[in-house]
Design a protein around this motif. Structure first.
Motif, PDB file in Angstrom:
ATOM      1  N   ILE B  39       0.811  -1.567  -0.113  1.00 56.86           N
ATOM      2  CA  ILE B  39       0.139   0.277  -0.399  1.00 56.86           C
ATOM      3  C   ILE B  39       0.827   1.246  -0.196  1.00 56.86           C
ATOM      4  N   PRO B  40      -0.022   2.278  -0.754  1.00 55.62           N
ATOM      5  CA  PRO B  40       1.347   3.741  -0.844  1.00 55.62           C
ATOM      6  C   PRO B  40       1.923   4.079   0.705  1.00 55.62           C
ATOM      7  N   LEU B  41       2.534   4.215   0.840  1.00 59.34           N
ATOM      8  CA  LEU B  41       2.714   5.345   2.145  1.00 59.34           C
ATOM      9  C   LEU B  41       2.123   6.253   2.576  1.00 59.34           C
ATOM     10  N   SER B  42       1.585   6.857   3.377  1.00 63.39           N
ATOM     11  CA  SER B  42       0.344   8.332   3.226  1.00 63.39           C
ATOM     12  C   SER B  42       1.958   9.678   3.606  1.00 63.39           C
ATOM     13  N   SER B  43       1.605  10.383   2.513  1.00 64.22           N
ATOM     14  CA  SER B  43       2.245  11.513   2.956  1.00 64.22           C
ATOM     15  C   SER B  43       3.221  12.420   4.193  1.00 64.22           C
ATOM     16  N   ALA B  44       2.733  11.925   4.888  1.00 60.00           N
ATOM     17  CA  ALA B  44       2.761  12.553   6.278  1.00 60.00           C
ATOM     18  C   ALA B  44       3.436  11.374   6.932  1.00 60.00           C
ATOM     19  N   HIS B  48      12.286   6.834  10.647  1.00 62.16           N
ATOM     20  CA  HIS B  48      12.758   7.334  11.578  1.00 62.16           C
ATOM     21  C   HIS B  48      13.606   8.781  10.473  1.00 62.16           C
ATOM     22  N   ILE B  49      14.541   9.460  10.981  1.00 63.89           N
ATOM     23  CA  ILE B  49      14.655  10.596  10.814  1.00 63.89           C
ATOM     24  C   ILE B  49      16.277  10.585   9.702  1.00 63.89           C
ATOM     25  N   GLU B  50      16.347  11.360   8.768  1.00 62.93           N
ATOM     26  CA  GLU B  50      17.145  11.432   7.159  1.00 62.93           C
ATOM     27  C   GLU B  50      17.422  12.670   7.297  1.00 62.93           C
ATOM     28  N   LEU B  51      18.771  12.916   6.793  1.00 65.88           N
ATOM     29  CA  LEU B  51      19.449  14.039   6.850  1.00 65.88           C
ATOM     30  C   LEU B  51      19.061  14.907   5.396  1.00 65.88           C
ATOM     31  N   VAL B  96      24.453  10.383  14.379  1.00 67.11           N
ATOM     32  CA  VAL B  96      23.972   8.819  14.827  1.00 67.11           C
ATOM     33  C   VAL B  96      22.777   8.401  15.551  1.00 67.11           C
ATOM     34  N   ILE B  97      21.574   8.012  14.929  1.00 66.76           N
ATOM     35  CA  ILE B  97      20.562   7.857  15.720  1.00 66.76           C
ATOM     36  C   ILE B  97      20.626   6.362  16.126  1.00 66.76           C
ATOM     37  N   ASP B  98      19.938   6.151  17.350  1.00 67.28           N
ATOM     38  CA  ASP B  98      19.355   4.854  17.826  1.00 67.28           C
ATOM     39  C   ASP B  98      18.318   4.407  17.728  1.00 67.28           C
ATOM     40  N   PHE B  99      17.772   3.969  16.572  1.00 63.65           N
ATOM     41  CA  PHE B  99      16.307   4.041  16.603  1.00 63.65           C
ATOM     42  C   PHE B  99      15.746   3.397  17.712  1.00 63.65           C
ATOM     43  N   SER B 100      16.504   1.758  17.926  1.00 69.39           N
ATOM     44  CA  SER B 100      15.680   1.480  18.946  1.00 69.39           C
ATOM     45  C   SER B 100      14.721   2.244  19.718  1.00 69.39           C
ATOM     46  N   LYS B 101      15.810   3.233  20.072  1.00 64.42           N
ATOM     47  CA  LYS B 101      15.161   4.536  21.542  1.00 64.42           C
ATOM     48  C   LYS B 101      13.520   4.927  20.945  1.00 64.42           C
ATOM     49  N   CYS B 102      13.749   4.959  19.604  1.00 63.28           N
ATOM     50  CA  CYS B 102      12.864   5.860  19.328  1.00 63.28           C
ATOM     51  C   CYS B 102      11.705   5.854  19.086  1.00 63.28           C
ATOM     52  N   SER B 103      10.979   7.011  20.189  1.00 62.90           N
ATOM     53  CA  SER B 103       9.358   7.119  20.515  1.00 62.90           C
ATOM     54  C   SER B 103       8.458   8.506  19.018  1.00 62.90           C
ATOM     55  N   LEU B 104       9.678   7.816  17.631  1.00 63.92           N
ATOM     56  CA  LEU B 104       8.300   8.937  16.390  1.00 63.92           C
ATOM     57  C   LEU B 104       7.778  10.135  16.797  1.00 63.92           C
ATOM     58  N   TYR B 119      11.300  13.546   8.028  1.00 69.86           N
ATOM     59  CA  TYR B 119      11.015  11.402   8.453  1.00 69.86           C
ATOM     60  C   TYR B 119      11.636  11.155   6.837  1.00 69.86           C
ATOM     61  N   SER B 120      12.317  10.283   6.896  1.00 68.02           N
ATOM     62  CA  SER B 120      12.349   9.040   5.886  1.00 68.02           C
ATOM     63  C   SER B 120      11.788   8.035   5.606  1.00 68.02           C
ATOM     64  N   ARG B 121      10.591   7.774   4.544  1.00 65.90           N
ATOM     65  CA  ARG B 121      10.052   6.807   3.726  1.00 65.90           C
ATOM     66  C   ARG B 121      10.201   4.915   4.260  1.00 65.90           C
ATOM     67  N   GLU B 122      11.346   5.154   4.681  1.00 64.73           N
ATOM     68  CA  GLU B 122      11.313   3.097   5.142  1.00 64.73           C
ATOM     69  C   GLU B 122      10.471   2.930   6.008  1.00 64.73           C
ATOM     70  N   TYR B 123      10.114   1.632   6.233  1.00 68.27           N
ATOM     71  CA  TYR B 123       9.198   0.811   7.496  1.00 68.27           C
ATOM     72  C   TYR B 123       9.162  -0.569   7.750  1.00 68.27           C
ATOM     73  N   GLU B 124      10.249  -1.074   6.337  1.00 62.70           N
ATOM     74  CA  GLU B 124      10.932  -2.539   6.654  1.00 62.70           C
ATOM     75  C   GLU B 124      11.928  -2.408   7.674  1.00 62.70           C
ATOM     76  N   LEU B 125      12.593  -2.147   8.885  1.00 58.99           N
ATOM     77  CA  LEU B 125      12.969  -2.357   9.514  1.00 58.99           C
ATOM     78  C   LEU B 125      13.807  -3.385   9.904  1.00 58.99           C
ATOM     79  N   VAL B 126      13.768  -4.323   9.580  1.00 58.44           N
ATOM     80  CA  VAL B 126      14.025  -5.661  10.428  1.00 58.44           C
ATOM     81  C   VAL B 126      15.274  -6.015  10.720  1.00 58.44           C
TER      82      VAL B 126
END
Lengths: 373, 159
Positions: B39-44, B48-51, B96-104, B119-126
């Motif tokens: 499913i296409p991601l919503s624009s909002a 995780h953050i990125e530069l 450097v970010i530690d995404f495991s602690k991030c609450s978005l 915000y990056s558009r990544e969600y498959e972060l296994v």
């Protein structure tokens, strides 16, 4: 009951732990049940398994950094808790909110309320043994999550409200999606009616089951749909209107007996009323700013205290904060509705069957992380 | 009489309920076969953050003000910068970010004075370990810049 009490505490009494890991307890809740055969003699809910120290976390950080936590207490109505916290801080600091932001917040909150009730609807019927309505409810809930996702960027822990507005403006697409959802739900209520409300098995499992009468509700501080089911039309949105609720026309559905069927009816009608609220709010949605630009990054509220109550999906919820002038609260207390609602089980469960215990627990709609917080 | 009436009423209510499910049979499927179809991601969408890469400079605009590091409720972000000259602004050397602690919550994105965070558009972060959740955003940025340049080159050849 009178006969049961005559029996000495003997080998006949059997203690059973319902939970902490049990698919029907909706979270990590343990209820110690004393049983006599299939009948419950004593019920004692044990809470605190999911304690994360949210209140303490609120006290050791600035107001703004507590925003993401608020959605994580009652994860099913994250928007409402987020909304309430922002209301409390705005009252404390004295921030004016633009009209548009108020309407957006109300729309988002009501959508969240419907999604919370829909999830309850699905899981409650699953507790009663009906799997089909669960899938229907989740289909509808998915639409709400998509709508909220399009403005907040998140599906459960929204963290959408900001001091003085909201983080993102709504666009035409959002309004279109919400209107389409309202239209879709009009048909769905009829479906739910014929699928569940008129179902004889459902009625027999819920009528006169788990009656919470007015007096019991008053003693335990039961609020929300559970209280309205006993016939008390108490709703914070009506008694102390916040935001724009005083400008919107909606009814407060009430029941008569306070049994599980009444609680179901009240929540079901509440969803329809929420749809009405959203419809009106969309009509009245004014143009303008969605966020006050003048809010400082570091809030320095005056010394004092604030108590703000709002209606979450489960009842009267309130933030009580004491400020000593520092950027964070000196004391941050949260009044959650599920605590009172759950503890009414102490008096409701004795005398009922074990099978009904699950049904009653489901019908009062508790969210355990909200109690433990 | 009541007994038979109950049976008939019950039977009718069941049939009415079945009618709903029967109608559903002829409606289109709503489930999506996830890994094969997306499913296409919503624009909002908040990943995780990125530069952010700015067109005019071809790189980020971070000024190492450390506002993001200070505003983060969970201590996710670590920013490093050093001064190139004796007097002058700092330049970014590590993010450097530690995404495991991030609450978005997105407070870092909102507070950034140069709006170089997005915000990056990544969600498959296994990942298998906690270390898999630690992202070096400078490395990520370098890769993205490389990809962009390659893309530009191929487009230039095609044109």
């Amino acid at each position: 009951m009178a006969e049961l009490e005559k029996i000495e505490a003997s080998d006949r009494v059997y203690s059973l732990n319902l939970g902490p890991q049990h698919p029907s307890t909706h979270g990590v809740l343990r209820i110690v049940l004393d049983l006599d055969g299939e009948y419950i003699i004593k019920a004692d809910p044990v809470i605190g398994y999911g304690h994360r120290g949210h209140e303490k976390m609120g006290e050791n950080r600035p107001y703004k950094q507590f925003l993401p936590n608020t959605s994580r207490m009652d994860y099913l109505s994250g928007m409402l808790f987020n909304h309430g916290f922002v209301l409390a801080v705005e009252k404390l600091v004295g921030i004016k909110v633009p009209e548009r932001a108020k309407y957006i917040r109300v729309i988002a909150s009501e959508l969240n309320r419907i999604s919370s009730h829909l999830l309850w609807f699905g899981t409650y019927l699953m507790d009663l043994g009906g799997f089909t309505p669960f899938l229907y409810a989740f289909d509808d809930r998915e639409q709400i999550l998509d709508i909220l996702d399009s403005i907040t960027g998140s599906r459960l822990t929204y963290s959408y409200c900001r001091f003085g507005g909201v983080s993102r403006d709504v666009d035409l697409k959002f309004i279109e999606m919400t209107r389409a959802f309202l239209k879709r739900m009009e048909k769905r209520w009829a479906d739910y009616d014929s699928l569940v409300t008129k179902n004889v098995i459902f009625i027999h499992r819920t009528r006169d089951v788990g009656v919470i009468d007015r007096e019991l509700a008053r003693q335990y501080g039961v609020t929300g749909p559970n209280l309205r089911a006993c016939g008390v039309a108490f709703d914070v949105r009506r008694s102390e209107p916040y935001e724009v609720y005083d400008r919107l026309d909606f009814e407060i559905p009430t029941g008569t007996k306070g049994d599980a069927l009444d609680r179901y009816d009240v929540r079901f009608k509440e969803m329809q009323q929420s749809c009405r609220i959203i419809d009106q709010a969309l009509d009245q949605l004014p143009e303008g700013e969605f966020l006050t630009p003048k809010v400082p990054q570091k809030l320095g509220p005056p010394k004092g205290e604030v108590y703000t109550a709002f209606e979450s999906a489960r009842g009267l919820t309130a933030y009580y904060m004491v400020s000593d002038g520092s950027p964070g609260p000196y004391r941050c207390h949260i009044r959650v509705p599920s605590f009172g609602n759950l503890n009414a089980l102490n008096d409701v469960l004795p005398g009922t069957l074990v099978a009904d215990a699950i049904s009653i627990l489901g019908s009062i709609d508790v969210v355990i992380p909200e109690i433990d917080r | 009489m009541g007994y038979f009436k109950d049976i008939i009423d019950g039977g009718l209510s069941l049939i009415e309920g079945m009618g709903v499910t029967a109608r559903r049979l002829f409606q289109p499927l709503i489930t999506v076969q996830y890994p094969r179809k997306k499913i296409p991601l919503s624009s909002a969408y908040r990943g995780h953050i990125e530069l952010k890469i700015f067109e005019e400079t071809g790189t980020h605009k971070c000024i190492v003000c450390l506002n993001c590091e200070k505003t983060c409720p969970s201590g996710v972000i670590r920013v490093q910068g050093e001064k190139q000259k004796e007097k002058g602004p700092k330049t970014l050397t590590g993010y450097v970010i530690d995404f495991s602690k991030c609450s978005l919550c997105g407070l870092c994105v909102e507070i950034c004075p140069t709006s170089t965070l997005e915000y990056s558009r990544e969600y498959e972060l296994v990942g298998d370990t906690g270390a898999d959740c630690v992202f070096d955003l400078m490395l990520r940025l370098a890769k993205q810049v490389e990809q962009r340049e390659e893309k530009k080159k191929t487009q230039g050849i095609a044109a």
